[in-house]
Every structure is written in structure tokens, then in C-alpha cells.
Design an enzyme around this catalytic site. Sequence first.
Site, PDB file in Angstrom:
ATOM      1  N   LEU A 206      -9.552  -2.538   4.915  1.00  0.00           N
ATOM      2  CA  LEU A 206      -8.694  -2.942   3.787  1.00  0.00           C
ATOM      3  C   LEU A 206      -9.459  -3.947   2.940  1.00  0.00           C
ATOM      4  O   LEU A 206      -9.922  -4.959   3.471  1.00  0.00           O
ATOM      5  CB  LEU A 206      -7.426  -3.638   4.306  1.00  0.00           C
ATOM      6  N   HIS A 207      -9.605  -3.660   1.650  1.00  0.00           N
ATOM      7  CA  HIS A 207     -10.233  -4.672   0.801  1.00  0.00           C
ATOM      8  C   HIS A 207      -9.737  -4.645  -0.635  1.00  0.00           C
ATOM      9  O   HIS A 207     -10.139  -5.479  -1.438  1.00  0.00           O
ATOM     10  CB  HIS A 207     -11.757  -4.524   0.809  1.00  0.00           C
ATOM     11  N   ARG A 208      -8.851  -3.696  -0.993  1.00  0.00           N
ATOM     12  CA  ARG A 208      -8.400  -3.639  -2.389  1.00  0.00           C
ATOM     13  C   ARG A 208      -7.546  -4.856  -2.711  1.00  0.00           C
ATOM     14  O   ARG A 208      -6.656  -5.222  -1.930  1.00  0.00           O
ATOM     15  CB  ARG A 208      -7.533  -2.406  -2.634  1.00  0.00           C
TER      16      ARG A 208
END
Length: 359
Positions: A206-208
Site C-alpha cells: 500500500l502506498h497510494r
Amino acid sequence: MKITIVAGARPNFIKIAALIREIKMRPEAGLHFRLVHTGQHYDQKLSQIFFEELQIPAPDVNLTVGSGSQAEQTGRIMIEFEKDLIANPTDMVIVVGDVNSTMACTIVAKKLQTKVAHIEAGIRSFDYSMPEEVNRIVTDALADYYFTTSSYANDNLRLSGIDQSRIFFVGNIMIDTLVWAKDRIKKPDVIDTRSLKRNGYYVITLHRPSNVDNVAKLRSILDSIEAGIENSVAVFPVHPRTAKNLDQCSWKSDKIILVDPLSYFEFIYLVQHSAGAITDSGGIQEETTVLGIPCITLRPNTERPETISEGTNELIGDDLQKLVSSLNKIKTGTWKNGRVPALWDGRTAERIVDILTGM
Ligand code: UD1
């Protein structure tokens, strides 16, 4: 022909590795390249390790722009790349993907009357809240040549008025590196330290900004994953952007194993042996489709729809109930099967070099 290849962030390195390998294998093609690293990603684990594993030569220059707001980072890349391009004129600038470096260097090159080719052109989420969508639209509005991954991308480009003669459907260059890496993958330490078995764990990335910048949202996603995986575990290589926010809320779980970002060979090993991936990345939707691994994408849309219509990917948006039911489908072995999209065959760089040579 003299070309300047630009790369700035982790997913870019995976794409340029295949192109550079092909150019070096075919000296008779007469392509002379200069490699510019913008320095958008600078951590050893997001940058240097990819150069080592993927055998990318040291960049001719690193613009060391580092982090900043969207405008600060983009502006710094433009200022530094303009100086570099004036000092080192070239016949063509090649940009890949959709990161800030892609857009910034395209604008600079066009203003210096230099031709631009965009690899992975034409894909669209039509979600303007994503910085990457803005980067894609600006890059494709200015580029001269478009190397595409799908008929969906070709259609988007044609609909925006680009002449067919400038669009080249060559396939997915990220898959070239995946195919090349298949015999080189490396077991990450976490497999043995946590005694993980094939199909016995999930992978999370997850990085958005839309998922991780709001700490309460990030917590609720991780809480739902924790509930949904029931007695299983998940390995979560944490992107630096996400790490900052996780630190803030001091989130802990016995079932979700947090690890530092993995190298490419380790990450592909991890995914290939997992029961499924839960992600908001673009590239992982594609890699899971080729590896035949179920992929649950925590986004309301995707610029890679063929990973859903043909591959193993499903979008669940913000619906955390759907996340739990999707995990249940994987567990009961009722997840759909997929097939590999056309020209995602490991030979995209070869087709690009053929086309560049003919220009
Ligand atoms: C960028 C790309 C995204 C891509 C992703 C892959 C843009 C707009 N986004 O997102 O498309 O999927 O890379 O990783 O170009 N940071 C570090 N070390 C680093 C790099 C970044 O600690 O080496 C920190 C920065 O301080 C920053 C945060 O991570 O706060 C985000 O970095 P940034 O490059 O802005 O975007 P990404 O989220 O990595």
C-alpha cells in the site's frame, strides 16, 4: 541514434532494465544511450538494490532531486534536467511509466525541441485525484512516439487525437524483466524466520496517497485485512510513505508481518509463493496476472483493465466488506483463473529496439 533514458522511481527501474539490456545486446542497432536518474527515489532499498539486481549500469548522472510536494519535486526535476539536456543534447528522450520524473522530463525535452518516446503510453484511470493520471495525460499530450501495452491504451491515444502512425503496440516491458528474473528470484528472510509455506500467506503493498495519507483510513484497511485473513498471515513490505504514517498510529498486529521494502528478486519470490496479493500498486496488478496469483486491488478504478477482463485482478474500491468476501474466495479456491494478455511475453524491449532502429 543518441538517446537519453530517464528513470526516477522504483517502477521505472524495472522497465528501463529490460530496454537497456536489449540495447546492449544489439550494438549493431547503433543506439547510444545516456542514463539519467532523477533521484526521485533515493533510498538504497527503493533504488540502488534495483540497479544491482537488474544489472542496470550506473547512471551517467543523478539529479538528486529527492522528496518534496508534487510541485516542488516536479519543479526540481525540470530545473536539473534542463541543465543536463542542454549540456548533453540527444536525438530522443525516452521516458517510462507515470511518475513525476516521466512528466517533468517530457516537458523539458519538448521545450528544448527534443523528440520524446513514452513507454507505457495511453493507459488511463480517468481519476484526476491520482498524481499519476495527471502525469500520464501531460506526457501523452506532448510525446512524439507511443509504445503501448494494450489495445485499451491504443484506443485512448487515438480518441485523444493521436495519429495511428505514432502508436506502437509493443506489449508490456515490465513483464520482460519478470520473465528474465524468473530463474533468479531469491527467498526473502521472512519466509524462513516466520516458517511461511507456499500458498500459506498473503502479500500486502500500500502506498497510494488515497489509501495511506489518512492514518484512520490506513488503520481501517489493515484492520479489515487482519479480520479477513482469519488464521492466515500476511507479509507487508512497507513503502517509506506508508511507514511514516504507520509510525504515527503505532499500529501492530501478530498476523500482519511488517518488513522493509524488498528487492525485486525477493518480492517476486514472495508474490509467486503467496495465496494472493492485496495492493494499490499498478505494476503488481500486472505481475500477478502473469504469475496467475489472485490480486485484490484497493482502488475504485484501474488504468490496467485487461488485468481484470483477462487476468486475476479484481477491484474492490473502498468496500472493506468486499475485501473480506474476496479473501474468502481465495481461501475457498473459487477465485477466477486468468490468462496472459497479448504481447506480455518478455519480448517488448526487442520490439522497441526494432522500431527505434528503423526510425
Ligand atoms: C512514486 C510515484 C508512484 C509509484 C511509486 C512507487 C509519483 C507521483 N508517484 O510514489 O507513481 O507507484 O513511486 O514507489 O511520481 N521516500 C523515501 N525514500 C525514497 C523515496 C521516497 O523515504 O527513496 C518518501 C518521501 O519522503 C515521500 C514519500 O516517500 O514523503 C513519497 O515519495 P514520492 O517519490 O513522492 O512518491 P511515492 O509515493 O514513492
